[in-house]
Design a protein around this motif. Structure first.
Motif, PDB file in Angstrom:
ATOM      1  N   THR A   1      -3.600  -9.232  -2.651  1.00 49.63           N
ATOM      2  CA  THR A   1      -4.012  -7.786  -2.763  1.00 49.63           C
ATOM      3  C   THR A   1      -4.742  -7.996  -4.314  1.00 49.63           C
ATOM      4  O   THR A   1      -6.522  -7.621  -4.078  1.00 49.63           O
ATOM      5  N   GLN A   2      -4.492  -9.638  -4.617  1.00 51.97           N
ATOM      6  CA  GLN A   2      -5.494  -9.925  -5.900  1.00 51.97           C
ATOM      7  C   GLN A   2      -6.826  -9.442  -5.673  1.00 51.97           C
ATOM      8  O   GLN A   2      -7.719  -9.828  -6.003  1.00 51.97           O
ATOM      9  N   LYS A   3      -7.188 -10.455  -4.411  1.00 48.26           N
ATOM     10  CA  LYS A   3      -8.536 -11.113  -3.820  1.00 48.26           C
ATOM     11  C   LYS A   3      -8.591  -9.451  -2.753  1.00 48.26           C
ATOM     12  O   LYS A   3     -10.825  -9.619  -3.493  1.00 48.26           O
ATOM     13  N   SER A   4      -8.370  -8.924  -2.709  1.00 46.95           N
ATOM     14  CA  SER A   4      -9.063  -7.478  -2.804  1.00 46.95           C
ATOM     15  C   SER A   4      -9.384  -6.925  -3.642  1.00 46.95           C
ATOM     16  O   SER A   4     -10.720  -6.115  -3.650  1.00 46.95           O
ATOM     17  N   THR A   5      -8.374  -6.750  -4.799  1.00 46.57           N
ATOM     18  CA  THR A   5      -9.366  -6.212  -5.572  1.00 46.57           C
ATOM     19  C   THR A   5     -10.346  -6.267  -6.716  1.00 46.57           C
ATOM     20  O   THR A   5     -11.046  -5.821  -6.793  1.00 46.57           O
ATOM     21  N   LEU A   6     -10.477  -8.198  -6.738  1.00 41.80           N
ATOM     22  CA  LEU A   6     -11.398  -8.147  -6.942  1.00 41.80           C
ATOM     23  C   LEU A   6     -13.027  -8.366  -5.860  1.00 41.80           C
ATOM     24  O   LEU A   6     -14.183  -7.978  -6.681  1.00 41.80           O
ATOM     25  N   ASP A   7     -12.577  -7.580  -4.958  1.00 50.75           N
ATOM     26  CA  ASP A   7     -13.937  -7.318  -3.657  1.00 50.75           C
ATOM     27  C   ASP A   7     -13.946  -6.532  -3.754  1.00 50.75           C
ATOM     28  O   ASP A   7     -15.448  -6.323  -4.507  1.00 50.75           O
ATOM     29  N   TYR A   8     -13.743  -5.231  -4.606  1.00 50.58           N
ATOM     30  CA  TYR A   8     -13.810  -3.458  -4.858  1.00 50.58           C
ATOM     31  C   TYR A   8     -14.319  -3.756  -5.640  1.00 50.58           C
ATOM     32  O   TYR A   8     -15.263  -3.389  -6.830  1.00 50.58           O
ATOM     33  N   SER A   9     -13.814  -4.779  -7.217  1.00 52.50           N
ATOM     34  CA  SER A   9     -14.015  -4.345  -7.973  1.00 52.50           C
ATOM     35  C   SER A   9     -15.011  -5.160  -8.034  1.00 52.50           C
ATOM     36  O   SER A   9     -16.875  -4.541  -9.719  1.00 52.50           O
ATOM     37  N   THR A  10     -15.904  -6.595  -7.793  1.00 50.42           N
ATOM     38  CA  THR A  10     -17.631  -6.307  -7.703  1.00 50.42           C
ATOM     39  C   THR A  10     -18.756  -5.598  -6.777  1.00 50.42           C
ATOM     40  O   THR A  10     -19.361  -5.357  -7.666  1.00 50.42           O
ATOM     41  N   ASP A  11     -17.863  -5.055  -6.333  1.00 48.21           N
ATOM     42  CA  ASP A  11     -18.730  -3.815  -5.613  1.00 48.21           C
ATOM     43  C   ASP A  11     -18.838  -3.106  -6.308  1.00 48.21           C
ATOM     44  O   ASP A  11     -20.210  -1.829  -6.374  1.00 48.21           O
TER      45      ASP A  11
ATOM     46  N   GLU B   1      -9.971   0.193  -5.248  1.00 45.27           N
ATOM     47  CA  GLU B   1      -9.981  -0.773  -6.301  1.00 45.27           C
ATOM     48  C   GLU B   1      -8.635  -0.069  -6.945  1.00 45.27           C
ATOM     49  O   GLU B   1      -7.536  -0.806  -6.908  1.00 45.27           O
ATOM     50  N   LEU B   2      -8.516   0.995  -7.227  1.00 43.97           N
ATOM     51  CA  LEU B   2      -6.571   1.235  -8.251  1.00 43.97           C
ATOM     52  C   LEU B   2      -5.850   1.286  -6.913  1.00 43.97           C
ATOM     53  O   LEU B   2      -4.417   0.813  -7.426  1.00 43.97           O
ATOM     54  N   THR B   3      -6.007   1.460  -5.291  1.00 47.84           N
ATOM     55  CA  THR B   3      -5.004   1.792  -4.931  1.00 47.84           C
ATOM     56  C   THR B   3      -4.657   0.125  -4.448  1.00 47.84           C
ATOM     57  O   THR B   3      -3.447  -0.473  -4.142  1.00 47.84           O
ATOM     58  N   SER B   4      -5.128  -0.332  -4.541  1.00 46.88           N
ATOM     59  CA  SER B   4      -5.342  -2.327  -4.554  1.00 46.88           C
ATOM     60  C   SER B   4      -4.215  -2.871  -5.495  1.00 46.88           C
ATOM     61  O   SER B   4      -2.842  -3.483  -5.140  1.00 46.88           O
ATOM     62  N   LEU B   5      -4.408  -2.541  -6.947  1.00 45.66           N
ATOM     63  CA  LEU B   5      -4.071  -2.360  -8.162  1.00 45.66           C
ATOM     64  C   LEU B   5      -2.630  -1.575  -7.809  1.00 45.66           C
ATOM     65  O   LEU B   5      -1.688  -2.261  -8.296  1.00 45.66           O
ATOM     66  N   LYS B   6      -2.415  -0.360  -7.589  1.00 46.62           N
ATOM     67  CA  LYS B   6      -1.094  -0.143  -7.275  1.00 46.62           C
ATOM     68  C   LYS B   6      -0.175  -0.786  -6.424  1.00 46.62           C
ATOM     69  O   LYS B   6       1.255  -1.328  -6.089  1.00 46.62           O
ATOM     70  N   THR B   7      -1.020  -1.681  -5.290  1.00 43.84           N
ATOM     71  CA  THR B   7       0.498  -2.547  -4.187  1.00 43.84           C
ATOM     72  C   THR B   7       0.503  -3.409  -5.041  1.00 43.84           C
ATOM     73  O   THR B   7       0.555  -4.156  -5.265  1.00 43.84           O
ATOM     74  N   PHE B   8      -0.829  -4.358  -5.519  1.00 41.89           N
ATOM     75  CA  PHE B   8      -0.216  -5.186  -6.809  1.00 41.89           C
ATOM     76  C   PHE B   8       1.036  -5.131  -7.357  1.00 41.89           C
ATOM     77  O   PHE B   8       1.574  -5.607  -7.840  1.00 41.89           O
ATOM     78  N   ALA B   9       0.904  -3.728  -7.913  1.00 40.80           N
ATOM     79  CA  ALA B   9       1.900  -3.623  -8.943  1.00 40.80           C
ATOM     80  C   ALA B   9       3.417  -3.716  -8.205  1.00 40.80           C
ATOM     81  O   ALA B   9       4.331  -3.570  -7.978  1.00 40.80           O
ATOM     82  N   LEU B  10       3.371  -2.739  -6.965  1.00 42.37           N
ATOM     83  CA  LEU B  10       4.546  -2.947  -6.290  1.00 42.37           C
ATOM     84  C   LEU B  10       5.389  -3.668  -5.670  1.00 42.37           C
ATOM     85  O   LEU B  10       5.979  -3.931  -6.479  1.00 42.37           O
ATOM     86  N   TYR B  11       4.569  -5.087  -5.697  1.00 41.78           N
ATOM     87  CA  TYR B  11       4.926  -6.059  -5.382  1.00 41.78           C
ATOM     88  C   TYR B  11       5.168  -6.888  -6.413  1.00 41.78           C
ATOM     89  O   TYR B  11       6.485  -7.942  -6.364  1.00 41.78           O
ATOM     90  N   THR B  12       4.215  -7.061  -7.424  1.00 43.76           N
ATOM     91  CA  THR B  12       4.807  -7.389  -8.848  1.00 43.76           C
ATOM     92  C   THR B  12       6.588  -7.137  -9.262  1.00 43.76           C
ATOM     93  O   THR B  12       7.384  -8.098  -9.270  1.00 43.76           O
ATOM     94  N   SER B  13       6.242  -5.183  -9.629  1.00 45.58           N
ATOM     95  CA  SER B  13       7.652  -5.194  -9.140  1.00 45.58           C
ATOM     96  C   SER B  13       9.171  -5.522  -8.271  1.00 45.58           C
ATOM     97  O   SER B  13       9.782  -6.252  -8.707  1.00 45.58           O
ATOM     98  N   MET B  14       8.735  -6.200  -7.025  1.00 46.82           N
ATOM     99  CA  MET B  14       9.967  -6.553  -5.832  1.00 46.82           C
ATOM    100  C   MET B  14      10.198  -7.524  -6.747  1.00 46.82           C
ATOM    101  O   MET B  14      11.520  -8.114  -6.689  1.00 46.82           O
TER     102      MET B  14
END
Length: 1490
Positions: A475-485, A520-533
């Motif tokens: 997820t971190q990687k996809s966030t990075l890609d979106y943020s670069t874009d 990018e935010l959707t990716s961040l939300k997924t990241f948040a979900l995994y972090t919480s788990m």
């Protein structure tokens, strides 16, 4: 009870010596007092009187610190001695309570021994500081006496047949061993230093580092106590409160930690590996090299770590002992206690628990420190290795794209850091299994089989954790890609903001960014979900136990959860480290450039190439059959078409290309090649085709490491016409230019590079197409003054690659190239006679260049334009700085109490305002949810533990499993419900914090983007692009990804500490008394640390940037650096930058250790006070408290872990809130007034129908602070008229075009278009109804369709029609995809002329009756310009066209001409009429430009 030394029992004869003096136990104890008293008598006068009189003691600088032999061993032995003395005192006091009367001799000598041991170490430290070993004699005598007296005591015990079972026997035996060892240490000092009994004592110099006053990092040199507690950091951290820490203050690194030292270590082990691997035909292993170079430190750190982990288990065992022994009855023992009896005494256990905690924490911090230091050393060594490799990289690697700049930057910025972080976590890899196995064994011992169930549950969670960790990484990687874009799109918007505003397209492009941001935010939300788990941990089920076991196991589970939670992180880092090493390994084995042994040879020519075949890496040769010679001291020109291999030939001569066959010979020039240092250098002054600048001042770029010679420097600057440009810069030639500095235009950069080549004192000068970015005047000046005069006067050999054939007449020797081989070689005369065809071809080309020359002379030259841009940038920036300064002055005046206190207060305040701003961006609902769920979660967790305490306390002695379940059947369901609630709340709180973070990030970014896109155009002139981009990149990244976890961690650790203190206070209210001084201590520690930490963090950040820039700079300018032979200087610079950054990082990590050691010790004191308070409060008859005491102690143990996190997170949050502050500062930018006073519905659909423009008394300025740029302008333009506007530079022509679009401040007068005052119109309406073509063609990445019609309102036919008018239809048809063909960033896949024609098509797509052309023909060739003129005449025949002209000739046909001079309209008439008046400004402009 009366006090007496030997006791006063009536029956025993304490003072009898009938059986011999030594057989009286009391006398032997008295004898043991003698050495201690002796030491105190001798050392106190020396310490207080002798030392006090030496005022020099105060001034002793750290350069006199010298460790005597056995320094560390002595400290360890002394601490052990102190610990044994404490045991002896405890044993004496406990034994004394069992006697009828007080026997002082049982503990008095031990107490004196403790005081003497403390004194000995203070005394030793002072002697060592003063380097005065003779005074050590006193200690030597003391150890001998103490050893003898203790030996007598032990011998007497043995005679009485006392053994190991008796505690006092064990203690005495230990003391004998310790005194013996200390005596041996002392003898060793005498042996090495020969300070006594020897004729010539040895003189020892302090280490080199300590003689250098610049070295401030003293960790390796201070004594062991200061090392363990980081005491030497105190002055720095406390001083930071008064004035900020600067680079000067942290000084240099000790030699052993410098990058060069570590690089040599790593390089040697890598070379060894390489030699062995060559014989085994495999690649050298970086892992082995790293282990060879840094293995020792890693082992040391791991040893510390094991000790800390093993000591960690003492906590739960002591709790078990304390809780279990709260209700054991004390029976009167005998004179001698048995060994295990002491361990049943709760007070003793409490002290042991405290000591174990202090030791464990000290070892843990030592382990951290050693790994971090090793990690930093490794990173320094790797950076130096990478840099050395970069300097030897073969150019073909770079040019063939095998090794890109991006890859090199990644190696430097990412891969080395990955390895450093892996090393930080490395000890965990082997410490964790030990911790887990020990924990499970102890749990099994306490709980039996059910421990295995609990452990099994935890182990089952480990793979789940790992799975979540890998998901997180993805997820971190996809966030990075979106943020670069997103960043790419934002950059495009900012670069083309003027066009977007003029066309009213800003909202469309804003939506494009918002769309990517959404992903990018959707990716961040997924990241948040995994972090919480992943933060949800399994709660183990306990079964019925006695309180001592329940709480010991609870504490053990606390210990076990940490390694398992960390395991996934460590595994993830290990995987990353493997990948990094793989990349590094590939890089270190990539091709290198050949050696320079060929730069010599005896011959009359300066340079000769025989049968040369050269390639750029593929086996196809780029240059074939090259046979050329370059005559000494003459001007050689290399000419040929684009891409025929001219630049390659230069690089081949410089040895940058791979040679397939053939040789390059360089002659030795004896005379003026010997430099002032006596060395002979074959360096070549080389100016590359693509200009390359350093991040340094203009002067440093030109001198480039050569000594400064004022006369020569001035001559070079005049030759390259740089003086006018330098005068424009704010600090003249001391202005920083380059990547981080001021952006210069291409021509200015090129001239600085040529100036660098001219300034160098070398025989040979290679100039690769130096005229490409220069206009004709400058080219001529440079040719005449620089190449023909300056270089030829010095008799230097010049090789010049050029396209400007008119200069061939100046050449002494010409090399003509075609398709990678030499076509002709000789003088111009030779070629004229031998190759008439070639000569004629050149002639026609020269004529064409002359025509272009005329065209160029007519228009404002490119250089003038460049200078104009530069002036504009500074003019607006100065105004802004002026305003900023005024704001700052006001601020200072407001809170100016006294200077010192204001700086302190300004620096030490956490930006609470910013915190509130951040939380309010997240929304009040989310904040409320977060706070309430956090409180609920911690309340439930406390409730679980309290329930457990109450449940176990109610049946403390019954350990059978059948009964309790019958009695407490009601307890189990409650316990299970509470556990379930805790797990659910864990997930909820984690999610609320993460989603609060996402909401805040969404709002802040959305507001920032909208504010900036709707800001007036002046904002973009004044604010550097880099600064705006930083808000969208670095600051947004911090807000997105760093603040939420910090906030989560901060709230969690704070609430854990508070709930722990609450529970302890509830169990033992007396604890609250001790809490006050502890709270005060904690307040001061965090207060000092936060200020220092922020400063050090800033230093670390600010020193990292120059280092990364230096790497990318070097990689870009490789050929130049190598041609100049400046590798050594650049290496040196890199080592300095690395060391500076490492110093800051080391100090930062030492400051973190300083904090952690102090908060850990505070935590240990909390545990001690809680235990003591518990023991006192439960000493009454009520024993049902034991469960609660266990609860209190378990909580006290967790405090030590969380106290330092509170402070660390506070400090981090403070640094991170700066990002919110920066973003917030842009949110106060005023937007343009988009509304207008008219409603859209009042504007006719087809306005402007005719295109009539009336200008009444127009006054315009860029800002209310600035002078007007247009004054009282009056004009009338009829519908469909073709109007030309001209005037000298800065007369206000462009300002008028901006006024039509209401882009500037119209503060008086008005412009009326078709009956409507444009200032009343909504901006969106006004700008969408007019068309403009700008001087710089702007295209956006995407499709051709997007560039012509982003609103998607036109049909394809309309678009094709527009392209046909602009003569682009055939070209676009040929592209794959037609209208949907790809346009790369900035339209780089089209030529400048084509881009300008696209802009024309864009203007035509918008069928507006008014077209404004702002200097649209300035940057295009003649052919394109003719097309443009034709199109405007035909396609726009019925529309009003306003042309702002550079070239007066382009408006000679205009029906009306407006001539401006310094902001006022001076002439207004048709072109022929104005030309008829000889004195008119227009006719003067036409004459001067012809």
């Amino acid at each position: 009870m009366a006090l007496s030394f030997c006791g006063n029992n009536k029956c025993s004869n304490a003072y009898s010596v009938e059986n011999g003096v030594l057989n009286n136990g009391c006398f032997v104890d008295a004898l043991n007092l003698v050495p201690h008293v002796f030491l105190l008598f001798i050392t106190f006068p020396i310490l207080f009187i002798g030392w006090g009189s030496q005022s020099s003691k105060v001034q002793i600088h750290h350069n006199t610190w010298l460790h005597f032999p056995g320094h560390n061993l002595r400290w360890i032995l002394t601490f052990t001695l102190l610990f044994v003395h404490v045991c002896e005192i405890a044993e004496g006091i406990v034994s004394n309570t069992r006697m009828e009367s007080n026997h002082l001799h049982l503990f008095m000598p031990a107490l004196m021994g403790f005081i003497a041991a403390t004194t000995s170490v203070v005394y030793y430290h002072n002697i060592e500081t003063a380097n005065f070993p003779k005074l050590l004699l006193a200690l030597f005598i003391y150890w001998i006496l103490a050893f003898i007296t203790k030996m007598i005591k032990l011998w007497k015990f043995a005679e009485e047949s006392l053994g190991v079972k008796e505690l006092r026997f064990c203690i005495t035996a230990l003391l004998v061993v310790l005194y013996g060892l200390l005596m041996a240490v002392e003898i060793n000092v005498i042996r090495v230093r020969k300070y006594v009994f020897f004729a010539n004592p040895q003189r020892v110099k302090p280490p080199e580092d300590l003689q250098d006053l610049g070295v401030r990092f003293l960790q390796p040199f201070v004594n062991l106590l200061s090392k363990a507690t980081y005491w030497w950091m105190n002055p720095l951290i406390i001083g930071a409160h008064k004035r900020p820490i600067e680079l000067k203050k942290i000084g240099k690194l000790p030699i052993a930690m410098r990058a060069l030292t570590n690089y040599m270590r790593l390089k040697d082990s890598y070379e060894e590996q390489r030699l062995t691997s060559v014989s085994l035909l495999k690649s050298p292993s970086i892992w082995k090299s790293m282990y060879r170079a840094f293995g020792g430190s890693i082992l040391l750190s791991s040893t510390f770590r094991y000790m800390a982990d093993l000591l960690g288990f003492a906590g739960p065992l002591c709790i078990s002992g304390i809780v279990g022994n709260l209700h054991t009855n004390m029976t009167f023992g005998v004179f001698f206690m048995s060994s295990n009896e002491l361990l049943k005494n709760t007070s003793v256990l409490a002290v042991l628990l405290f000591l174990a905690l202090v030791l464990q924490r000290t070892f843990l911090q030592a382990s951290y420190y050693v790994t971090i230091e090793t990690g930093i050393n490794l990173r320094g060594a790797l950076l130096a290795m990478i840099y050395n490799k970069i300097l030897r990289l073969s150019t073909s690697n770079m040019s063939m794209g095998e090794m890109t700049l991006g890859q090199i930057n990644n190696l430097v910025a990412i891969e080395t850091n990955q390895l450093m972080w892996f090393l930080f976590l490395c000890p965990n890899l082997w410490a964790m299994p030990v911790q887990i196995i020990m924990g499970v064994i102890l749990l099994y011992y306490l709980l039996g089989n059910s421990a295995l169930i609990g452990a099994g549950v935890i182990l089952l969670l480990a793979p789940v954790q790992y799975l979540i960790a890998t998901k997180l990484a993805d997820t971190q990687k996809s966030t990075l890609d979106y943020s670069t874009d997103r960043l790419k799109k934002t950059t495009e918007i900012l670069k083309g903001i003027k066009l977007l505003k003029l066309y009213a397209w800003e909202n469309i492009f804003c939506d494009r960014v918002e769309e990517t941001r959404g992903k990018e935010l959707t990716s961040l939300k997924t990241f948040a979900l995994y972090t919480s788990m992943s933060s949800m941990r399994g709660s183990s089920l306990y079964h019925m136990l006695s309180p001592d076991k329940a709480f010991a196991s609870l504490a053990l589970f606390h210990i076990l959860v940490t390694p398992l939670f960390l395991l996934s992180t460590v595994v993830r880092f290990a995987v990353k480290a493997l990948v990094s090493v793989q990349k590094l390994s590939e890089f270190l084995q990539s091709d290198e450039i050949g050696d320079d042994s060929w730069r010599n040879g005896e011959m009359p020519m300066c340079l000769e190439v025989n049968d040369g075949f050269f390639t750029w890496g593929s086996n196809l040769s780029t240059l074939t059959d090259i046979n050329i010679r370059i005559p000494t001291g003459q001007l050689t020109m290399i000419v040929g078409q684009v891409g025929c291999g001219k630049s390659s030939l230069l690089l081949a001569m410089l040895g940058e290309m791979q040679t397939i066959s053939g040789k390059v010979y360089w002659s030795k020039l004896p005379d003026y090649e010997i430099f002032f240092d006596g060395s002979i250098r074959y360096s070549v002054a080389y100016a590359a085709q693509k200009s390359w600048l350093l991040n340094a001042t203009v002067e440093e770029n030109i001198t480039f490491g050569s000594p400064f010679n004022k006369q020569r420097y001035k001559a070079v600057i005049d030759t390259c016409s740089l003086q006018p440009d330098i005068d424009l810069l704010p600090f003249g030639d001391q202005t920083e230019i380059g990547e981080r500095g001021i952006n210069l235009s291409g021509g200015q950069r090129q001239r600085i590079c040529v100036a660098r080549a001219l300034y160098q004192n070398t025989n040979i000068v290679f100039l690769d197409d130096p005229f490409s970015a220069l206009d004709i005047h400058l080219s001529d000046h440079l040719m005449q003054e620089g190449i023909l005069k300056f270089l030829q006067d010095d008799k230097r050999t010049v090789v010049l690659v050029t396209h400007k054939l008119q200069y061939l007449i100046h050449a002494d020797w010409i090399i003509a190239m075609k398709d990678g081989s030499v076509l002709r070689e000789g003088t111009l005369k030779d070629i004229q006679t031998h190759d008439v065809e070639l000569y004629e071809h050149w002639k026609t080309l020269m004529n064409r260049q002359d025509q272009e020359l005329e065209k160029e002379t007519e228009m404002e030259s490119q250089t003038t334009l460049e200078r104009k841009t530069l002036r504009r940038a500074f003019y607006s920036r100065e105004a802004k700085n002026h305003i900023d300064d005024e704001d700052e002055e006001e601020e200072v005046e407001e809170d100016d109490d006294d200077n010192m206190s204001t700086t302190t207060s300004r620096r030490s305040k956490i930006q609470w305002k910013m915190c509130c701003r951040y939380l309010s961006s997240g929304g009040f609902l989310m904040v409320f949810l977060m706070v309430s769920s956090k409180l609920a979660k911690h309340s439930v967790m406390v409730a679980i533990d309290y329930w457990l305490a109450a449940w176990t306390s109610s049946n403390p002695h019954n350990q059978s499993l059948a009964d309790p379940f019958l009695n407490h059947r009601s307890c189990v369901p409650v316990f299970i419900i509470l556990c379930g609630a805790a797990i659910a709340l864990c997930l909820i709180t984690s999610l609320t914090v993460e989603f609060l973070g996402v909401a805040a990030a969404t709002n802040l970014h959305h507001n920032l983007l909208n504010k900036i896109i709707h800001a007036p155009i002046r904002f973009f002139d004044v604010t550097p692009l880099g600064q705006i981009l930083n808000r969208f990149s670095a600051d947004t990244n911090i807000i997105d990804q760093h603040i939420p976890p910090t906030l989560e961690s901060l709230t969690r650790s704070t609430l854990l500490c508070l709930s722990a203190i609450g529970v302890i206070a509830f169990v033992t209210p007396t604890f609250l008394i001790a809490l006050v001084p502890l709270a005060v201590a904690f307040y001061f520690i965090q207060k000092y640390f936060r200020v220092a930490s922020k400063d050090l963090q800033d230093l670390d950040d600010s020193t990292q940037l120059p280092l990364l820039c230096h790497f990318s700079e070097t990689a870009e300018g490789l050929t130049t650096i190598r041609a100049f032979r400046h590798e050594a200087r650049f290496k040196q610079r890199m080592l300095e930058l690395t060391d500076t950054n490492n110093t800051a990082y080391l100090f930062l990590s030492a400051a973190n250790r300083w904090l952690e050691v102090r908060t850990d010790y505070l935590g240990a004191v909390i545990v001690l006070t809680a235990a003591v308070a518990a023991i006192w409060s439960t000493s009454g008859p009520d024993v049902d408290q034991s469960g609660l005491v266990g609860l209190g102690l378990t909580y006290a143990l967790t405090v030590t872990n969380y106290l330092n996190w509170v402070v660390r997170n506070l400090a981090d949050l403070e640094v991170q809130m700066a990002a919110v502050k920066k973003v917030n500062s842009f949110l106060s930018t005023e937007s343009e007034n988009y509304e207008g006073s008219m409603d859209v519905s009042q504007v006719p659909e087809d306005w402007p129908q005719h295109g009539e423009i009336k200008i009444h008394d127009l006054c315009v300025r860029y800002d209310s602070m600035l002078k007007p740029v247009l004054k009282q302008v009056n004009a009338h333009i009829n519908p469909g008229q073709k109007v030309g506007i001209c005037g000298r530079t800065g007369s206000g022509k462009s300002s008028l075009s901006l006024a039509f679009f209401n882009m500037v401040d119209v503060f008086e007068g008005k412009i009326v278009i078709d009956g409507i005052d444009i200032c009343k119109l909504p901006l969106q309406t006004l700008r969408s109804r007019l068309s403009i073509i700008l001087q710089d063609p702007v295209l956006f990445s995407g499709s051709i369709r997007l560039n012509l019609d982003p609103e998607r309102t036109c049909t394809d036919d309309r678009l094709w029609e527009a392209l046909e008018i602009a003569q682009l239809k055939n070209m676009v048809k040929a592209l794959p995809g037609g209208l949907d063909a790809v346009v790369t960033e900035g339209g780089e896949n089209f030529s400048v002329g084509q881009r300008q024609l696209f802009c024309l098509a864009r203007a035509f797509v918008r069928k507006s009756s008014i077209l404004i052309m702002d200097e649209a023909t300035a940057s295009i060739d003649m052919a394109t310009e003719n097309i443009l003129q034709k199109v405007v005449m035909t396609a726009f025949a019925d529309r009003t066209v306003v042309t702002i002209a550079h070239l007066v000739s382009s408006i000679l046909e205009a029906e009306q001409v407006l001539v401006f001079s310094s902001g006022t309209l001076v002439e207004c008439d048709s072109a022929p009429n104005l030309l008829a008046q000889e004195n008119s400004l227009f006719s003067i402009l036409v004459r001067t430009h012809k």
